[in-house]
Scaffold this motif. Sequence first.
Motif, mmCIF file in Angstrom:
data_model
loop_
_atom_site.group_PDB
_atom_site.id
_atom_site.type_symbol
_atom_site.label_atom_id
_atom_site.label_comp_id
_atom_site.label_asym_id
_atom_site.label_seq_id
_atom_site.Cartn_x
_atom_site.Cartn_y
_atom_site.Cartn_z
ATOM 1 N N LEU A 1 -5.361 0.599 14.716
ATOM 2 C CA LEU A 1 -5.464 -0.965 14.961
ATOM 3 C C LEU A 1 -4.920 -1.706 13.716
ATOM 4 C CD1 LEU A 1 -7.005 -2.851 16.760
ATOM 5 C CD2 LEU A 1 -9.249 -2.100 15.520
ATOM 6 N N ALA A 2 -5.246 -1.085 12.695
ATOM 7 C CA ALA A 2 -4.822 -1.744 11.333
ATOM 8 C C ALA A 2 -3.143 -2.072 11.446
ATOM 9 C CB ALA A 2 -5.056 -1.034 10.090
ATOM 10 N N ARG A 3 -2.316 -1.271 12.091
ATOM 11 C CA ARG A 3 -0.929 -1.503 12.286
ATOM 12 C C ARG A 3 -0.730 -2.647 13.391
ATOM 13 N NH1 ARG A 3 3.914 2.743 12.763
ATOM 14 N NH2 ARG A 3 5.550 1.331 12.978
ATOM 15 N N VAL A 4 -1.435 -2.563 14.344
ATOM 16 C CA VAL A 4 -1.312 -3.396 15.537
ATOM 17 C C VAL A 4 -1.711 -4.762 14.841
ATOM 18 C CG1 VAL A 4 -2.331 -4.024 17.616
ATOM 19 C CG2 VAL A 4 -1.606 -1.858 17.206
ATOM 20 N N ALA A 5 -2.947 -4.837 14.190
ATOM 21 C CA ALA A 5 -3.313 -6.212 13.496
ATOM 22 C C ALA A 5 -2.257 -6.701 12.717
ATOM 23 C CB ALA A 5 -4.482 -5.894 12.832
ATOM 24 N N PRO B 1 0.643 -1.264 0.106
ATOM 25 C CA PRO B 1 -0.016 0.046 -0.059
ATOM 26 C C PRO B 1 0.979 1.254 -0.043
ATOM 27 C CG PRO B 1 0.022 -1.097 2.200
ATOM 28 C CD PRO B 1 0.737 -2.106 1.205
ATOM 29 N N VAL B 2 0.157 2.213 -0.582
ATOM 30 C CA VAL B 2 0.916 3.595 -0.569
ATOM 31 C C VAL B 2 1.071 4.129 0.964
ATOM 32 C CG1 VAL B 2 1.157 5.816 -1.673
ATOM 33 C CG2 VAL B 2 0.371 3.970 -2.858
ATOM 34 N N GLU B 3 0.055 4.096 1.361
ATOM 35 C CA GLU B 3 0.039 4.701 2.848
ATOM 36 C C GLU B 3 0.239 3.653 3.831
ATOM 37 O OE1 GLU B 3 -3.504 6.714 3.520
ATOM 38 O OE2 GLU B 3 -3.130 8.078 1.929
ATOM 39 N N GLN B 4 1.249 3.778 4.757
ATOM 40 C CA GLN B 4 1.578 2.471 5.916
ATOM 41 C C GLN B 4 0.099 2.525 6.742
ATOM 42 O OE1 GLN B 4 3.889 0.649 5.761
ATOM 43 N NE2 GLN B 4 4.609 1.396 4.145
#
Length: 83
Positions: free
Chosen positions: A22-26, A15-18
């Motif tokens: 919660l999405a990062r933790v998951a 993805p272009v944006e990191q």
Amino acid sequence: MADKQDLNAGFTGTPVEQPEGLARVAQTAASGVKREVYAVTVGARDHPHTASALLLGIGIVAFGFGYLLGRSSAESLARSYWR
């Protein structure tokens, strides 16, 4: 024919944006679980007898624990029924 730079219109695999929050933790948790599962499978592949003995031992302990819990539950139920 088009340059490689001109072909960035489609999905590139990242993805272009990191991800944030919660999405990062998951995503971090999922990658950690994948690494651990891979490590366990490599260990089991390298030592199949140890892995099967460990699995059998865990199964026997779990069965015994469940049997004892069920037996104590049945005994306490029988005592409270007759009172």
